[in-house]
Design an enzyme around this catalytic site. Structure first.
Site, PDB file in Angstrom:
ATOM      1  N   MET A 197      -1.986   0.484   8.896  1.00 21.46           N
ATOM      2  CA  MET A 197      -2.393   1.672   9.658  1.00 21.46           C
ATOM      3  C   MET A 197      -3.747   1.433  10.324  1.00 21.46           C
ATOM      4  SD  MET A 197      -0.847   4.981   7.869  1.00 21.46           S
ATOM      5  CE  MET A 197      -2.143   5.320   6.712  1.00 21.46           C
TER       6      MET A 197
ATOM      7  N   LEU B 141      -8.915  -2.149   9.711  1.00 15.20           N
ATOM      8  CA  LEU B 141      -8.619  -3.272   8.821  1.00 15.20           C
ATOM      9  C   LEU B 141      -9.838  -3.740   8.039  1.00 15.20           C
ATOM     10  CD1 LEU B 141      -6.333  -5.300  11.249  1.00 15.20           C
ATOM     11  CD2 LEU B 141      -5.682  -3.551   9.595  1.00 15.20           C
TER      12      LEU B 141
ATOM     13  N   HIS C 186      -6.409  -6.187   4.039  1.00 14.91           N
ATOM     14  CA  HIS C 186      -5.438  -6.558   5.077  1.00 14.91           C
ATOM     15  C   HIS C 186      -5.554  -8.046   5.407  1.00 14.91           C
ATOM     16  CE1 HIS C 186      -6.363  -2.195   5.998  1.00 14.91           C
ATOM     17  NE2 HIS C 186      -5.053  -2.145   5.871  1.00 14.91           N
TER      18      HIS C 186
ATOM     19  N   GLN D  10       4.195  10.147   7.413  1.00 16.45           N
ATOM     20  CA  GLN D  10       3.804  10.045   6.008  1.00 16.45           C
ATOM     21  C   GLN D  10       2.617  10.944   5.669  1.00 16.45           C
ATOM     22  OE1 GLN D  10       3.145   5.715   6.556  1.00 16.45           O
ATOM     23  NE2 GLN D  10       1.372   5.965   5.236  1.00 16.45           N
TER      24      GLN D  10
ATOM     25  N   GLN E  41      -0.721  -4.828  -3.553  1.00 16.45           N
ATOM     26  CA  GLN E  41      -0.501  -4.099  -4.809  1.00 16.45           C
ATOM     27  C   GLN E  41      -1.326  -2.816  -4.859  1.00 16.45           C
ATOM     28  OE1 GLN E  41      -1.459  -6.128  -8.622  1.00 16.45           O
ATOM     29  NE2 GLN E  41      -1.797  -4.004  -9.264  1.00 16.45           N
TER      30      GLN E  41
ATOM     31  N   ASP F 220      -1.098  -0.341  -3.097  1.00 19.78           N
ATOM     32  CA  ASP F 220      -0.134   0.766  -3.028  1.00 19.78           C
ATOM     33  C   ASP F 220       1.084   0.362  -3.851  1.00 19.78           C
ATOM     34  OD1 ASP F 220      -1.382   2.548  -0.757  1.00 19.78           O
ATOM     35  OD2 ASP F 220      -1.583   0.471  -0.116  1.00 19.78           O
TER      36      ASP F 220
END
Ligand code: AMP
Length: 312
Positions: free
Chosen positions: A32, A35, A39, A63, A163, A165
């Site tokens: 999204m 960064l 990322h 979302q 990880q 999320d």
């Protein structure tokens, strides 16, 4: 050389077609934007395992629930291109950034109110209702819908997730397996600041002193894992108490949304950790953006740790 940025599905497909003809393997990192080093670690891995790497930058409306931070979510394409340029080397860099508009991805429009949405959506049932899904009921429907669209556009051989999320990684693996997406999912560890705070685009909302106190999330994960590993403490009630105390003693202004211990495969809630299996400890905590100025609002931070099986 600067990284090409495209806005349309058609342009991505033209690149993809060329790579297919050249027999190139394609890696994909969906983001999204805004960064950071988290990322970057995914991009680095993709560069090392593929011939071409695509990064998408898209703040996905579906979302976000009405009232969440969709409008405030930090967006800065120039910053993002700078962060991506730091990854790789002279002969290896991101091949393409896909930064579509909302109408490109949602041609039928996308009101935030689920009841008035129209079009095709993807729901993964069974691992999307607990934890984040409990607090944010339409969240994973939004995540899996946009990922299904992006996977169909980019058609990657490999896609990379963090990880950070953790529930998302389980939901995405399930979607890819059940819907036969022809690709491999790789999950990489949580990247943290030196203080221990997990890197997040939303950290940009926080004052320095809040960031400093928010290291209690990581400290609480470490404390609980230590009890599990060294004392074989498997009682979820006792470990939850330890986590709660560590967070609450950092600041009375931190509000715990949840602390949970779940099975690492199907995410069912545990009362006791089966030491031959392990668990996922995860949490969400609301922190003020500024201790001194309430008007600056709050941010919901998430963090987690995977406890492996105990041996011996
Ligand atoms: P986001 O831009 O927040 O949607 O995240 C895009 C991808 O980066 C997701 O797979 C996240 O799990 C991953 N990511 C975000 N923060 C971190 C972090 N601190 N460490 C590792 N991966 C991360």
């Amino acid at each position: 050389m600067s990284i090409p940025v495209v806005r349309t599905v058609k342009e991505v497909r033209e690149y993809r077609e060329r790579w297919r003809k050249e027999g190139q393997k394609v890696g994909f990192v969906p983001t999204m934007g805004f960064l950071h080093q988290g990322h970057q670690s995914l991009v680095k891995k993709s560069l090392s395992e593929n011939d071409a790497t695509v990064v998408s930058i898209f703040v996905n409306p579906s979302q976000f629930a009405p009232g969440e931070d969709l409008d405030a979510y930090p967006r800065n394409l120039e910053h993002d291109l700078g962060v991506l340029a730091e990854v790789g080397g002279p002969n290896q860099s991101v091949s393409l950034v896909f930064a579509p508009t909302v109408s490109e991805i949602y041609p039928s429009g996308i009101p935030l109110d689920v009841a008035s949405q129209k079009g095709a959506f993807v729901n993964v049932v069974g691992v999307a209702e607990q934890l984040e899904g409990k607090c944010r009921p339409a969240f994973f429907r939004g995540v899996t819908t946009v990922l299904a669209k992006l996977f169909n556009i980019v058609e990657p051989n490999n896609a990379y997730f963090g990880q950070k999320d953790v529930q998302q990684t389980i939901v995405v693996r399930k979607m890819v397996a059940d819907l036969f997406f022809n690709m491999k999912i790789t999950v990489l560890p949580i990247i943290r600041a030196e203080s221990g705070l997990a890197r997040s685009s939303r950290n940009a909302y926080l004052s320095d002193s809040v960031k400093e106190r928010a290291t209690c999330l990581f400290k609480s994960l470490k404390a609980a894992k230590n009890e599990y590993k060294t004392k074989h403490e498997c009682s979820v009630a006792k470990l939850t108490q330890l986590v709660r105390q560590t967070i609450e003693s950092a600041s009375s202004k931190f509000t715990i949304d949840y602390i949970a211990f779940n099975d690492p495969d199907d995410l069912h809630y545990l009362e006791s950790i089966d030491a031959s299996v392990g668990c996922i400890l995860s949490m969400a905590v609301y922190v003020p953006n500024d201790f001194q100025d309430q008007s600056k609002g709050t941010t919901r931070l998430i963090d987690n740790s995977i406890f492996g099986p105990l041996r011996g």
